[in-house]
Scaffold this active site. Sequence first.
Site: not given
Ligand SMILES: *Cc1c(COP(=O)(O)O)cnc(C)c1O
Length: 819
Positions: A364, A556-557, A562, A664, A668
């Site tokens: 990952h 995101k984190r 990022k 991911t 979404k």
């Molecule tokens: C999908 C998701 C992530 C991953 O987000 P990225 O933009 O791909 O880093 C992190 N936290 C939550 C709660 C998510 O639903």
Amino acid sequence: MSKVKLNIRLGNTVEELRQDILDHIFFTLGRTEKIATLHDWYLAVAYTVRDKMMEKWVRSLDKLYDKKIKIIGYLSAEFLVGPHLGNAMINLNIQNEVKAATAQLGQDLNQLMEQEEEPGLGNGGLGRLAACFIDSLSTLHVPAIGYGVRYEFGIFDQRIKDGWQVEETDKWLKSGNPWEIVHPEISYHVKFGGHTNCYKDKEDMYRVEWTAEYEVKGVAYDTPIPGYKNTTINILRLWKSEAVESFDFNAFNKGDYYNAVSEKVVSENISKILYPNDEPAGGKRLRLSQQYFFVSCSLQDALRLCRLRGFSINKFHESFNMQLNDTHPAIAVAELMRLLVDEHSLDWDEAWEITKKTFSYTNHTLLPEALEKWSLQLLSSLLPRHLEIIYEINGRFLADVRNKFPGNDQRISNLSIIDETGERYIRMAHLACIGSHAINGVSILHTSLLKQSVLRDFYILEPEKFYNITNGVTPRRWLKLYNPELSNLITKHIGDRWISHLETELIQLEKFADDKDFQQKWRRIKLQNKKDLARLIGYRTGVEVKAGSVFDIQVKRIHEYKRQLLNLLHIIHLYNRLKKNPAEKITSRTFIFGGKAAPGYFMAKLIIKLINAVADKINYDPDVGDQIRVVFFPDFNVKNSEYIYRAADISEQISTAGMEASGTGNMKFSLNGALTIGTLDGANVEILEAVGKENFFLFGLIAEEVFSIKQQGYKPYDIYTSNPDLKEVIDMIGSGIFSNGDRNLFKPIMDALLHYDTYMVMQDYQAYIDCQKKVSEAYKDQNHWQKMSILNVARMGNFSSDRSISEYCTKIWGVSPKR
Ligand SMILES: *Cc1c(COP(=O)(O)O)cnc(C)c1O
């Protein structure tokens, strides 16, 4: 009135559901309708919905005993499943009936769903992927068990105080968890520490015995994971650590009652808390204990099932395929060897063949600091037998390599499980690669970089073991459940098969992309979703935002790679323009950030503070008017994300190229009609390819350029001096205008950007600003914008986790998915 079944707990009619809810209020919760709280009603509905799964669940469990079937064990230290109730109702197809039943009881189902505490048993993307995958496994009728840890405290809750992140413990179990069923009879002992000694057994065979320093017991807590409108219900089996009874008895007999209790406390520590990502290394004995604990329980459980199913132990790999979700469970390779050789008396070579055929490994990350390694010293003190086994695996492996590439010592040291460049470490990725029959990356770009960089030598050695399987997200939660209005519109136009056949069905939306009437409806739904989020933002942060502005979202984190900072520099740039020319009209924007920073990651926490500081300045500056709003949405998690992804116009996917394995969140957003501004990184590359470059805002360096500029010697300071606009933006941060005159507060950020800029924020700045200009221009043509949005959704079919799981089934696991 439909017929009332003998057992109302199995029935799905409104009357049966209503009666079942009332029974739970009375018999399960010991309440009456009159005194039941909102939370009691939630629990009663949750138990009722769980009842509707039991019949199918028991039948699915029966299938686990079918000898022809291979079971997928998905080993993951994290499962970020999100609230269960809404998803379960959708997959069981009973949401309308439950809504009606609760309404008859004077309850609002949405309000009850709000009561559910989300199990925050993951950090972010990796844990959420595991959750999407078990949903898809059930939907595709693949018998599977998700194996993990039942953390008593999941990822911390985030509050914002004076602009800073404050962490609070996540007491998700405090009001009970109606979704799990504990199985005290399914429990295993797990040993730690101590020493080993050799002996010869009755048959004169050389054997090793491990005498542990202490033992704990893992108890199974099972949560049903239903497939979408089908009969398969898989298990999420999470292990809780407890004291082994004998400890208590021994101490009790010696009259040392209090020591017996403290022993219990220590044992329970192992599954106490989820570790946040990105923490500085060191002092992680408990983390390794957790990993070994859940892996050992899971493998012992699988071996028990293997025997129960009538397989002999040397056919274990035909009974199970164990997927390693990153290296967190990689100690499983050594543990299975130990179980087979020491406990089941198989000879080494046979055990090794079984082990390799059993495991497959998903990588990952390429970030060097995120590649797990354990010091030899820690491993030998916690798992002495495993260290011996790892040495043996490594010795035999390197002997083979020497045969293949004689005289190449560099290659040997590159491939060795043991990193001998300084203090000696065990490299878990190497153990995972050597002990698996398949290795996969999570996007095309990531897999290709894996082969060129961190796993290069493994790729040269065994190229046939490498696969790419691009991540996906489940359309049940991420579209059907979390964007009900858009889902209804889609279903009205193309039918509802997209919910379980996204790959083939969603594309039919393309033909409505130019339909003005459809565009209008599409736009109205987005507007309503934005109004809902605006209301929530007002409630959570006190900031008033306009639904008519562009919702530009980065959730995101928080991590330097990022590049939340790049987003922020653009905001300050816009602010500057308005300050200089208050009459200028820009396309109004609402910038929304959300995400947790690891408690020990100083820079990430400072970035949160800076976002809030910039927000406080801009939101209340009269020169800005209502043209820009900046919001930090606190406590981003799966539950909150319901309101966020669907409300986005713009999705920020701006990581430094080559750093994000897949992402991911990007999927979404796009699936919910946001347009992406992004770099060629992770799965962005494939999203761009799918939606078309005319429907995607691309900018920035590509991965090769990032590497080559770094090699040539990157000088961020030169960019600062040669770009007056950028200089002004950076100087503002240093000037103290966002920190009440304090010039020191954000100095670490200034220093990092000007002198290191590991993630090339400065290098990509101008390209990003220029691209954002195009976004603002494009938004003015609403018909065209809606068309782009529709096409984004229509072309996201391939990013369903059903597609990902189908690929795992056929390429790696050798099982067949069924629709
Ligand atoms: C999908 C998701 C992530 C991953 O987000 P990225 O933009 O791909 O880093 C992190 N936290 C939550 C709660 C998510 O639903």
